[in-house]
Design a protein around this motif. Structure first.
Motif, mmCIF file in Angstrom:
data_model
loop_
_atom_site.group_PDB
_atom_site.id
_atom_site.type_symbol
_atom_site.label_atom_id
_atom_site.label_comp_id
_atom_site.label_asym_id
_atom_site.label_seq_id
_atom_site.Cartn_x
_atom_site.Cartn_y
_atom_site.Cartn_z
ATOM 1 N N LYS A 174 -1.808 17.901 -12.164
ATOM 2 C CA LYS A 174 -0.399 17.833 -12.617
ATOM 3 C C LYS A 174 0.583 18.544 -11.709
ATOM 4 C CE LYS A 174 -1.314 16.828 -17.392
ATOM 5 N NZ LYS A 174 -1.405 17.274 -18.750
ATOM 6 N N LYS A 175 0.144 19.550 -10.958
ATOM 7 C CA LYS A 175 1.054 20.266 -10.071
ATOM 8 C C LYS A 175 0.211 20.770 -8.901
ATOM 9 C CE LYS A 175 5.028 22.390 -9.445
ATOM 10 N NZ LYS A 175 6.398 22.015 -9.560
ATOM 11 N N ASN A 176 0.690 20.586 -7.687
ATOM 12 C CA ASN A 176 -0.110 20.956 -6.516
ATOM 13 C C ASN A 176 -0.143 22.485 -6.343
ATOM 14 O OD1 ASN A 176 -1.018 21.478 -3.833
ATOM 15 N ND2 ASN A 176 -0.636 19.328 -3.342
ATOM 16 N N CYS A 177 -1.281 23.061 -6.673
ATOM 17 C CA CYS A 177 -1.419 24.524 -6.650
ATOM 18 C C CYS A 177 -1.352 25.056 -5.213
ATOM 19 C CB CYS A 177 -2.742 24.904 -7.302
ATOM 20 S SG CYS A 177 -3.065 26.659 -7.291
ATOM 21 N N SER A 178 -2.016 24.367 -4.267
ATOM 22 C CA SER A 178 -2.022 24.846 -2.871
ATOM 23 C C SER A 178 -0.599 24.887 -2.311
ATOM 24 C CB SER A 178 -2.887 23.932 -1.996
ATOM 25 O OG SER A 178 -4.224 24.010 -2.410
ATOM 26 N N LYS A 179 0.159 23.843 -2.623
ATOM 27 C CA LYS A 179 1.537 23.761 -2.131
ATOM 28 C C LYS A 179 2.367 24.938 -2.667
ATOM 29 C CE LYS A 179 4.855 20.003 -1.609
ATOM 30 N NZ LYS A 179 5.123 18.629 -2.070
ATOM 31 N N ALA A 180 2.206 25.221 -3.945
ATOM 32 C CA ALA A 180 2.957 26.328 -4.560
ATOM 33 C C ALA A 180 2.525 27.661 -3.936
ATOM 34 C CB ALA A 180 2.713 26.349 -6.067
ATOM 35 N N MET A 181 1.230 27.804 -3.666
ATOM 36 C CA MET A 181 0.737 29.066 -3.083
ATOM 37 C C MET A 181 1.239 29.255 -1.652
ATOM 38 S SD MET A 181 -3.133 29.095 -4.593
ATOM 39 C CE MET A 181 -3.745 30.345 -3.486
ATOM 40 N N ILE A 182 1.340 28.148 -0.912
ATOM 41 C CA ILE A 182 1.850 28.246 0.467
ATOM 42 C C ILE A 182 3.301 28.752 0.437
ATOM 43 C CG2 ILE A 182 2.483 26.875 2.520
ATOM 44 C CD1 ILE A 182 -0.164 25.272 2.036
ATOM 45 N N LYS A 183 4.056 28.307 -0.557
ATOM 46 C CA LYS A 183 5.445 28.790 -0.701
ATOM 47 C C LYS A 183 5.464 30.287 -0.981
ATOM 48 C CE LYS A 183 8.426 24.999 -1.966
ATOM 49 N NZ LYS A 183 8.174 24.020 -3.048
ATOM 50 N N VAL A 184 4.600 30.722 -1.878
ATOM 51 C CA VAL A 184 4.523 32.153 -2.208
ATOM 52 C C VAL A 184 4.162 32.945 -0.951
ATOM 53 C CG1 VAL A 184 3.285 33.906 -3.573
ATOM 54 C CG2 VAL A 184 3.896 31.712 -4.626
ATOM 55 N N HIS A 185 3.195 32.422 -0.208
ATOM 56 C CA HIS A 185 2.773 33.084 1.034
ATOM 57 C C HIS A 185 3.953 33.219 1.999
ATOM 58 C CE1 HIS A 185 0.760 33.788 4.847
ATOM 59 N NE2 HIS A 185 1.303 32.686 5.307
ATOM 60 N N GLN A 186 4.732 32.153 2.112
ATOM 61 C CA GLN A 186 5.880 32.186 3.034
ATOM 62 C C GLN A 186 6.948 33.166 2.562
ATOM 63 O OE1 GLN A 186 6.565 28.002 3.070
ATOM 64 N NE2 GLN A 186 5.391 27.642 4.939
ATOM 65 N N ASN A 187 7.159 33.214 1.250
ATOM 66 C CA ASN A 187 8.186 34.121 0.709
ATOM 67 C C ASN A 187 7.832 35.586 0.909
ATOM 68 O OD1 ASN A 187 9.796 32.112 -0.154
ATOM 69 N ND2 ASN A 187 9.178 32.200 -2.307
ATOM 70 N N TYR A 188 6.555 35.924 0.720
ATOM 71 C CA TYR A 188 6.168 37.341 0.718
ATOM 72 C C TYR A 188 5.365 37.761 1.939
ATOM 73 C CZ TYR A 188 7.637 37.254 -4.170
ATOM 74 O OH TYR A 188 8.351 37.131 -5.329
ATOM 75 N N ASN A 189 5.017 36.776 2.792
ATOM 76 C CA ASN A 189 4.176 37.047 3.959
ATOM 77 C C ASN A 189 2.906 37.820 3.575
ATOM 78 O OD1 ASN A 189 3.525 36.889 6.655
ATOM 79 N ND2 ASN A 189 4.486 38.859 7.139
#
Ligand code: G1P
Length: 271
Positions: A136-151
């Motif tokens: 239902k929602k791409n978890c990897s994609k969301a995690m990559i965003k979190v990674h980019q936001n917080y390094n």
């Protein structure tokens, strides 16, 4: 940028016996498609360009699934069936992105990760455990965003029942960043209910730093003679590497147990 993903696939799949006595669990059909294809689609949609499969000689059928060109070519020549042509095109699209490495003795997820060391090019990479489907929602994609936001490094997470903590990696929250993201204070693999620091579990999606390789090398095999990735993560946390637990939005399907596997077809069938 996270451009590479690794998928440990050398596990024996004992929780799915007898199905796995002659068959790779990751190729078992879930609503008509091998489970691994859902994982591949998640990666590709998240922008991953190269996916490293860690297999064993016992699970060579996983490689064969993507290398059956002769068979497809022969049948397409004979029948020219649009459905088969389409399926073959899909397989070719996956195959272009997959690289295979071998872990011939199953010595745990940590050891599997180590086999990919010489192929990892960037500072961070993604790891997906194939038993865990998130729909239902791409978890990897969301995690990559979190990674980019917080390094920072990131792990997928969800709350589990207190009496079930011994099935999971369990972590302690150090700091809340927002409703979905938390800085992890420590993590322990499959603790007893009494020793568990919480009921927050790690689910099989990780954004890991390359520095994890040296930590894995420093570990001795523990429970069940396996090297756990969780223990290497704890060593990084001790060294002040920031790990964020991301409570994902999608629906979790545990395909590694018989009940979960059966249920996953029902849930995906409803989509
Ligand atoms: C693995 C990890 C564990 C994690 C789980 C998620 O365990 O070692 O920390 O919580 O995946 O599915 P396994 O399922 O291989 O027993």
């Amino acid at each position: 940028m996270i451009k590479q993903a690794i998928i440990p696939l050398a596990g024996l799949g004992t929780r799915l016996l007898p199905l796995t006595s002659v068959f790779a669990k990751e190729l078992l059909p879930i609503n008509g498609r091998p489970g691994i294809e859902y994982i591949l689609d998640e990666c590709i949609e998240a922008g991953i360009k190269e996916i490293i499969f860690i297999i064993s000689s016992k699970k060579i059928m996983i490689k064969k699934y993507f290398y059956s060109d002769q068979l497809y070519k022969k049948i397409i020549k004979k029948k020219n069936d649009p459905r088969i042509i389409n399926e073959y095109k899909k397989i070719l699209k996956y195959k272009k992105k997959i690289k295979f490495v071998f872990q011939n003795t199953p010595k745990g997820t940590g050891d599997a990760v180590l086999k990919t060391q010489k192929f990892i090019k960037n500072k961070y990479f993604l790891m997906l455990l194939p038993d865990d489907l998130i729909i239902k929602k791409n978890c990897s994609k969301a995690m990559i965003k979190v990674h980019q936001n917080y390094n920072a490094s990131v792990m997928a997470s969800m709350k589990v029942k207190k009496n079930n903590v011994s099935r999971w990696g369990i972590y302690k929250i150090n700091k809340k960043l927002n409703n979905r993201n938390f800085i992890i204070g420590g993590v322990v693999e499959k603790p007893s209910e009494r020793k568990a620091p919480s009921n927050n579990a790690v689910i099989g999606r990780y954004i890991l730093p390359r520095s994890i390789f040296n930590k894995i090398k420093s570990l001795k095999p523990k429970k069940g003679k396996e090297v756990h990735i969780t223990d290497a993560i704890q060593l990084l946390i001790n060294d002040k590497e920031r790990f964020i637990a991301h409570n994902f939005e999608g629906k979790y399907l545990d395909c590694g147990t018989m009940n979960g596997y059966i249920n996953s077809s029902i849930e995906i069938g409803k989509l």
